[in-house]
Write a protein that holds these residues in place. Sequence first.
Motif, PDB file in Angstrom:
ATOM      1  N   THR A  61       0.818  -1.212   0.000  1.00  0.00           N
ATOM      2  CA  THR A  61       0.000   0.000   0.000  1.00  0.00           C
ATOM      3  C   THR A  61       0.851   1.261   0.000  1.00  0.00           C
ATOM      4  OG1 THR A  61      -0.172  -0.170   2.399  1.00  0.00           O
ATOM      5  CG2 THR A  61      -1.972  -1.088   1.104  1.00  0.00           C
ATOM      6  N   TRP A  62       2.028   1.207   0.590  1.00  0.00           N
ATOM      7  CA  TRP A  62       2.847   2.420   0.625  1.00  0.00           C
ATOM      8  C   TRP A  62       3.352   2.800  -0.759  1.00  0.00           C
ATOM      9  CZ3 TRP A  62       7.683   2.172  -1.350  1.00  0.00           C
ATOM     10  CH2 TRP A  62       8.298   0.928  -1.414  1.00  0.00           C
ATOM     11  N   ALA A  63       3.316   1.857  -1.684  1.00  0.00           N
ATOM     12  CA  ALA A  63       3.834   2.132  -3.029  1.00  0.00           C
ATOM     13  C   ALA A  63       2.877   2.964  -3.861  1.00  0.00           C
ATOM     14  CB  ALA A  63       4.123   0.820  -3.754  1.00  0.00           C
ATOM     15  N   ARG A  64       1.647   3.147  -3.384  1.00  0.00           N
ATOM     16  CA  ARG A  64       0.684   3.936  -4.139  1.00  0.00           C
ATOM     17  C   ARG A  64       0.391   5.219  -3.377  1.00  0.00           C
ATOM     18  NH1 ARG A  64      -2.159  -1.021  -3.646  1.00  0.00           N
ATOM     19  NH2 ARG A  64      -3.684   0.067  -2.404  1.00  0.00           N
ATOM     20  N   PRO A  65       0.326   6.369  -3.977  1.00  0.00           N
ATOM     21  CA  PRO A  65       0.639   6.621  -5.390  1.00  0.00           C
ATOM     22  C   PRO A  65       2.125   6.914  -5.590  1.00  0.00           C
ATOM     23  CG  PRO A  65      -0.224   8.608  -4.409  1.00  0.00           C
ATOM     24  CD  PRO A  65      -0.244   7.562  -3.313  1.00  0.00           C
ATOM     25  N   GLY A  66       2.585   6.709  -6.768  1.00  0.00           N
ATOM     26  CA  GLY A  66       3.981   6.967  -7.108  1.00  0.00           C
ATOM     27  C   GLY A  66       4.870   5.833  -6.648  1.00  0.00           C
ATOM     28  N   GLY A  67       6.095   5.816  -7.150  1.00  0.00           N
ATOM     29  CA  GLY A  67       7.042   4.784  -6.761  1.00  0.00           C
ATOM     30  C   GLY A  67       6.789   3.479  -7.488  1.00  0.00           C
ATOM     31  N   PRO A  68       7.592   2.461  -7.164  1.00  0.00           N
ATOM     32  CA  PRO A  68       7.430   1.169  -7.826  1.00  0.00           C
ATOM     33  C   PRO A  68       6.046   0.589  -7.578  1.00  0.00           C
ATOM     34  CG  PRO A  68       9.489   1.271  -6.574  1.00  0.00           C
ATOM     35  CD  PRO A  68       8.682   2.482  -6.200  1.00  0.00           C
ATOM     36  N   GLY A  69       5.639  -0.313  -8.444  1.00  0.00           N
ATOM     37  CA  GLY A  69       4.361  -0.991  -8.281  1.00  0.00           C
ATOM     38  C   GLY A  69       3.437  -0.859  -9.468  1.00  0.00           C
ATOM     39  N   GLY A  70       3.663   0.155 -10.323  1.00  0.00           N
ATOM     40  CA  GLY A  70       2.819   0.329 -11.506  1.00  0.00           C
ATOM     41  C   GLY A  70       3.333  -0.504 -12.653  1.00  0.00           C
ATOM     42  N   LEU A  71       3.360  -1.820 -12.440  1.00  0.00           N
ATOM     43  CA  LEU A  71       4.062  -2.682 -13.393  1.00  0.00           C
ATOM     44  C   LEU A  71       3.212  -3.131 -14.570  1.00  0.00           C
ATOM     45  CD1 LEU A  71       3.190  -5.927 -12.851  1.00  0.00           C
ATOM     46  CD2 LEU A  71       4.386  -5.444 -10.743  1.00  0.00           C
ATOM     47  N   LEU A  72       1.912  -2.870 -14.542  1.00  0.00           N
ATOM     48  CA  LEU A  72       1.066  -3.265 -15.666  1.00  0.00           C
ATOM     49  C   LEU A  72       1.007  -2.143 -16.699  1.00  0.00           C
ATOM     50  CD1 LEU A  72      -1.827  -4.938 -13.655  1.00  0.00           C
ATOM     51  CD2 LEU A  72       0.011  -6.077 -14.918  1.00  0.00           C
ATOM     52  N   PRO A  73       0.808  -2.469 -17.964  1.00  0.00           N
ATOM     53  CA  PRO A  73       0.774  -1.434 -19.008  1.00  0.00           C
ATOM     54  C   PRO A  73      -0.104  -0.259 -18.631  1.00  0.00           C
ATOM     55  CG  PRO A  73       0.697  -3.598 -20.018  1.00  0.00           C
ATOM     56  CD  PRO A  73       0.612  -3.824 -18.522  1.00  0.00           C
ATOM     57  N   GLY A  74       0.410   0.936 -18.928  1.00  0.00           N
ATOM     58  CA  GLY A  74      -0.285   2.156 -18.554  1.00  0.00           C
ATOM     59  C   GLY A  74       0.060   2.618 -17.155  1.00  0.00           C
ATOM     60  N   GLY A  75       0.950   1.872 -16.464  1.00  0.00           N
ATOM     61  CA  GLY A  75       1.329   2.232 -15.107  1.00  0.00           C
ATOM     62  C   GLY A  75       0.295   1.854 -14.073  1.00  0.00           C
ATOM     63  N   HIS A  76      -0.497   0.827 -14.351  1.00  0.00           N
ATOM     64  CA  HIS A  76      -1.519   0.381 -13.409  1.00  0.00           C
ATOM     65  C   HIS A  76      -0.889  -0.395 -12.249  1.00  0.00           C
ATOM     66  CE1 HIS A  76      -4.116   1.195 -16.906  1.00  0.00           C
ATOM     67  NE2 HIS A  76      -5.055   1.399 -16.000  1.00  0.00           N
ATOM     68  N   TYR A  77      -1.344  -0.074 -11.029  1.00  0.00           N
ATOM     69  CA  TYR A  77      -0.916  -0.752  -9.812  1.00  0.00           C
ATOM     70  C   TYR A  77      -1.895  -1.873  -9.490  1.00  0.00           C
ATOM     71  CZ  TYR A  77       2.079   3.308  -8.881  1.00  0.00           C
ATOM     72  OH  TYR A  77       3.029   4.286  -8.961  1.00  0.00           O
ATOM     73  N   PRO A  78      -1.436  -3.135  -9.431  1.00  0.00           N
ATOM     74  CA  PRO A  78      -2.362  -4.209  -9.067  1.00  0.00           C
ATOM     75  C   PRO A  78      -2.895  -4.021  -7.645  1.00  0.00           C
ATOM     76  CG  PRO A  78      -0.305  -5.090  -9.955  1.00  0.00           C
ATOM     77  CD  PRO A  78      -0.083  -3.634  -9.708  1.00  0.00           C
ATOM     78  N   LEU A  79      -4.193  -4.109  -7.483  1.00  0.00           N
ATOM     79  CA  LEU A  79      -4.826  -3.973  -6.176  1.00  0.00           C
ATOM     80  C   LEU A  79      -4.666  -5.253  -5.368  1.00  0.00           C
ATOM     81  CD1 LEU A  79      -8.166  -2.275  -7.267  1.00  0.00           C
ATOM     82  CD2 LEU A  79      -6.196  -1.157  -6.211  1.00  0.00           C
ATOM     83  N   ASP A  80      -4.675  -5.109  -4.047  1.00  0.00           N
ATOM     84  CA  ASP A  80      -4.723  -6.289  -3.203  1.00  0.00           C
ATOM     85  C   ASP A  80      -6.180  -6.740  -3.063  1.00  0.00           C
ATOM     86  OD1 ASP A  80      -5.839  -4.480  -1.404  1.00  0.00           O
ATOM     87  OD2 ASP A  80      -4.109  -4.469  -0.058  1.00  0.00           O
ATOM     88  N   ALA A  81      -6.374  -7.878  -2.398  1.00  0.00           N
ATOM     89  CA  ALA A  81      -7.730  -8.432  -2.282  1.00  0.00           C
ATOM     90  C   ALA A  81      -8.674  -7.450  -1.604  1.00  0.00           C
ATOM     91  CB  ALA A  81      -7.687  -9.763  -1.525  1.00  0.00           C
ATOM     92  N   GLU A  82      -8.185  -6.747  -0.585  1.00  0.00           N
ATOM     93  CA  GLU A  82      -9.038  -5.782   0.110  1.00  0.00           C
ATOM     94  C   GLU A  82      -9.404  -4.627  -0.804  1.00  0.00           C
ATOM     95  OE1 GLU A  82     -11.067  -3.869   3.434  1.00  0.00           O
ATOM     96  OE2 GLU A  82     -10.752  -5.882   2.634  1.00  0.00           O
TER      97      GLU A  82
END
Length: 200
Positions: A60-81
């Motif tokens: 959660t600390w990786a959003r917004p900005g920083g590593p984690g936007g690894l999907l095309p378009g810079g999308h951050y995969p959400l966790d289950a919650e």
Amino acid sequence: MPFDDVLNRLDQWLEANAPDELRVLNPPATAAQISEVAENRFDLHPELRVWLSRHNGVSTWARPGGPGGLLPGGHYPLDAEGMRLGQRDMEQEVAWSLEDENEEFVVGATAHVRWVPLARTVTGTQLVVDHREGPTEGAVLEIDQDLELWGVVRWKSVAEMFEETVLSLETGRPVPTATGGETRAEYVHEDDGTWQLVWR
């Protein structure tokens, strides 16, 4: 290619080429966390279960900005919650639209009770997995108000999205965008000392 093999290749590529991106991916979600996403409303798509059983989104600390936007378009995969809360927010949006009698602008455009948010960007673009019965069941849809993309099919499945992502990372081959353009990732050094994938 089997989905597990695709995810193995993703982890291997990140470990070798983008360790900060791998570091922010969470360990597997628990069975209870996964079951709470849809919570008896409908059956969560098997590919979403496989993904969450591998990585429970990004830290959660990786959003917004920083590593984690690894999907095309810079999308951050959400966790289950995040998926669970996003699905409940969509239920509320649909309910409000029915009350206000403007459902034609909401239902199947920006929200649906059988859409499960998969990923998002810092600017609010969303990828959702369609759980409606029919030809788009299991597809990854994109919602981007700035580009006027209202539940447009981006990939036919979660597995196809990850396979296309991995192939792009491995080969540098661009990924087509929903508007007909192309995007590819660069590994960029940030001012805070981290590195992150940036899709351009």
